[in-house]
Design an enzyme around this catalytic site. Structure first.
Site, short mmCIF file in Angstrom:
data_model
loop_
_atom_site.label_atom_id
_atom_site.label_comp_id
_atom_site.label_asym_id
_atom_site.label_seq_id
_atom_site.Cartn_x
_atom_site.Cartn_y
_atom_site.Cartn_z
N HIS A 164 37.97 49.51 29.05
CA HIS A 164 37.95 49.28 27.44
C HIS A 164 38.70 50.37 27.45
CE1 HIS A 164 33.54 47.31 27.47
NE2 HIS A 164 34.40 46.30 26.83
N ARG A 266 39.77 33.07 25.18
CA ARG A 266 39.65 33.56 26.66
C ARG A 266 37.99 32.39 26.13
NH1 ARG A 266 43.17 37.97 26.87
NH2 ARG A 266 44.57 37.68 28.51
N ARG A 302 41.23 28.10 25.80
CA ARG A 302 41.52 28.09 27.60
C ARG A 302 39.66 27.01 28.23
NH1 ARG A 302 43.45 32.49 30.71
NH2 ARG A 302 41.78 33.83 30.63
N GLU A 391 49.68 29.67 36.18
CA GLU A 391 49.82 30.96 36.76
C GLU A 391 50.06 31.20 37.95
OE1 GLU A 391 45.98 32.55 34.11
OE2 GLU A 391 45.30 31.28 34.78
N ASN A 414 50.77 37.25 34.12
CA ASN A 414 49.46 38.11 34.25
C ASN A 414 48.99 37.94 35.53
OD1 ASN A 414 50.03 39.66 31.61
ND2 ASN A 414 47.12 38.84 31.42
N CYS A 462 51.29 33.54 27.32
CA CYS A 462 50.18 34.38 25.88
C CYS A 462 49.82 35.32 27.76
CB CYS A 462 49.10 32.94 26.15
SG CYS A 462 48.45 32.23 28.25
C1 PEP Z 1 47.33 35.43 32.78
O1 PEP Z 1 47.16 35.68 33.93
O2 PEP Z 1 48.61 35.57 31.41
C2 PEP Z 1 46.39 35.39 31.34
C3 PEP Z 1 47.14 35.23 29.97
O3 PEP Z 1 44.45 35.35 31.77
P1 PEP Z 1 43.97 36.58 32.14
O4 PEP Z 1 44.46 37.45 31.82
O5 PEP Z 1 42.68 35.94 30.69
O6 PEP Z 1 43.96 36.09 33.67
MG MG Z 2 45.08 34.64 33.56
#
Ligand code: PEP
Ligand code: MG
Length: 528
Positions: A164, A266, A302, A391, A414, A462
């Protein structure tokens, strides 16, 4: 930053359990009232976090545990300490997002114990001068109320990127770096230079570095006054700038910051605490609320991304040794198909009830077969535009097959980074691998961008990478057609895109692809 209160001694009370219980009840009431007042003052995301803390303070299961411990002879202080401590351990054992909520719970316990002792709760020190705050970790109650005229930056030893502290600091645009080992050894009043974009902290910086940082701060202030325009390169090439959101409540603020739509909603954030699968009607109401903020605009939602750092009780019940490599995302939804059907049905309802341009995508898609399943399933239920997230590296390897089927692809950098470099994104010890500048990640992005261009399908970004202004330029040069990010990052990215033409962005991308390390790619892109 003051250290936490010492642990209460493991003592027995004098025998009057009712009196001890009354003291605890009064302390809980004081803390709940204080946190409620702070919540109202904070507003926005801070308000939601603090309201969650009020619920933790008043949680009936915790209250029952405290009561049982007092009845068994514990003092009120010790009973609170033990009951909250035991729940915290359970959260930590769950890992990921849940483990990071343990910090929030610890803060609530500290506040109740401080109220029982009649001492102030540990908090942010007062100062007349602006300062960089260094702390072990920061309670959400403190982060949400930081005095922005005084606190110039935040450095914490603990906490991951989804703590957080990090989320709230980002939302408040306070430069912050979490997980800096050794920061507590730095003496008070030491001069520090904090570069959150580069992730560096320099003690006693030299004059050249100070001058560089001051120039960047001035440039940023000038940008903040610039009118908000749609995302575009210097040659006029449009690059729509979209928002990453986790709740319809954040939509209005994103629009105010110039979000041209939503690039990642999300949905799992809506249901983190849900014990049972949400109903079609309940979901449709939430999605409709979101879409109503964006008439005529694109909103990419998503499907539930449950598992690993975001476990959902109703979708992930089996213990897994390596949850990031387990039954998560689309895999979990296929295993519980009714949940997928309900969610897509709710989305179809919201699509028909509003003027927004709804796009729906699946997380954690591995190949063309999974792409085909999801696209057919979504279209079969009446969704207009259906795509997949990139991903898992395998999806990029077969990008040509995927873009032939999906309406669009959105790259989650990510997870793409985590899986390409085989480094758990929640693990501090391998955090240096979690760098989307790595040429291996950039090459996969290029493969996806090229496949999208060939098939005439949009390929957006994203992940957090889109929020790094210099990397955003490179991603566009690699073929990204839209960028989606935390709304606080929109202004900096908009400004960086406006500085380069498409040819220049492509030259920077080509230079970065030739580098052998993430740092090498950064340097090469800057100098190209
Ligand atoms: C990612 O994996 O880059 C993504 C946008 O999804 P999250 O961060 O929610 O896994
Ligand atoms: Mg992800």
């Amino acid at each position: 930053m003051p250290e936490p209160l010492p642990d209460p001694a493991d003592e027995r009370h004098g025998g009057d359990a009712a009196a001890e219980q009354a003291k605890v009840d009064a302390a809980v009431e004081t803390v709940a009232a204080d946190l409620t007042a702070r919540a109202q003052k904070a507003g926005g995301e801070g308000q939601q976090v603090l309201e969650a803390a009020v619920l933790m303070a008043q949680d009936p299961m915790l209250a029952d545990d405290v009561k049982a411990r007092i009845e068994a002879g514990s003092t009120g202080e010790r009973a609170v300490f033990d009951a909250f401590g035991s729940f915290q351990e359970q959260l930590v054992a769950m890992g990921g997002y849940m483990a990071e909520r343990a910090t929030d719970l610890a803060d609530v316990a500290q506040r109740i114990i401080a109220a029982l002792r009649g001492v102030p709760a540990p908090g942010v020190p007062e100062s007349d001068e602006p300062f960089i705050l260094a702390a072990r970790d920061l309670a959400p109650a403190d982060t949400a109320l930081l005095d922005l005229t005084k606190v110039r930056g935040l450095i914490t030893r603990d906490g991951g990127p989804t703590s957080h502290t990090a989320i709230l600091a980002r939302a408040k645009s306070i430069p912050a770096i979490v997980g800096v080992t050794g920061i507590l050894d730095v003496e008070e009043d030491t001069v520090l230079a904090l570069d959150a974009a580069a992730g560096t902290v320099t003690t006693e910086p030299d004059a050249a570095l100070v001058a560089d940082i001051e120039a960047r701060i001035a440039e940023r202030a000038a940008q903040a006054d610039a009118p908000i325009t749609d995302g575009a390169l210097a040659d006029g090439t449009k690059v729509p700038l979209l928002a990453n959101l986790g709740s319809p409540k954040d939509a209005a603020a994103a629009v105010e910051l110039g979000a041209e739509g939503v690039g990642l909603f999300r949905t799992e954030f809506l249901f983190l605490d849900a014990k049972e699968a949400p109903s079609v009607e309940g979901q449709q109401a939430q999605y409709t609320e979101l879409l109503e903020h964006f008439p005529g605009r694109k909103v990419v939602v998503r499907a539930l991304d449950a598992g690993a750092d975001k476990p959902l009780a109703f979708l992930n019940d089996a213990h897994e040794e390596n949850p990031a490599l387990g039954l998560r995302g689309l895999r979990a939804l296929r295993a519980s198909e009714q949940i997928l059907k309900d969610q897509l049905t709710a989305l179809k309802g919201a699509q028909d009830a509003t003027e927004a341009d709804l796009w729906v995508m699946a997380p954690m898609v591995a190949d063309a077969e999974e792409t085909e399943f999801f696209v057919e399933y979504g279209k079969g239920l009446g969704l207009n535009t259906v795509g997949v997230m990139a991903e898992v590296p395998s999806l990029a390897v077969v990008a040509d097959q995927v873009t032939a089927i999906a309406d669009f692809v959105s790259i989650g950098t990510n997870d793409l980074t985590q899986y390409t470099l085989a480094a758990d994104r929640m693990l501090g010890s391998v955090a240096s691998y979690q760098d989307p500048w790595h040429p291996a990640v950039l090459r996969l992005v290029k493969q996806l961008g090229d496949a999208g261009a060939e098939a005439g399908k949009p390929v957006g970004i994203c992940g957090e990478a889109a929020a790094d202004p210099q990397l955003a330029v490179v991603l566009v040069g690699l073929g990204a057609t839209t960028l989606s990010m935390t709304p606080a990052a929109l202004a900096d990215v908009r400004a960086a895109l406006g500085e380069v033409t498409l040819d220049e962005a492509r030259a920077k991308a080509a230079a970065a692809l030739r580098a052998t390390t993430a740092q090498g790619a950064r340097d090469a892109a800057r100098d190209a």
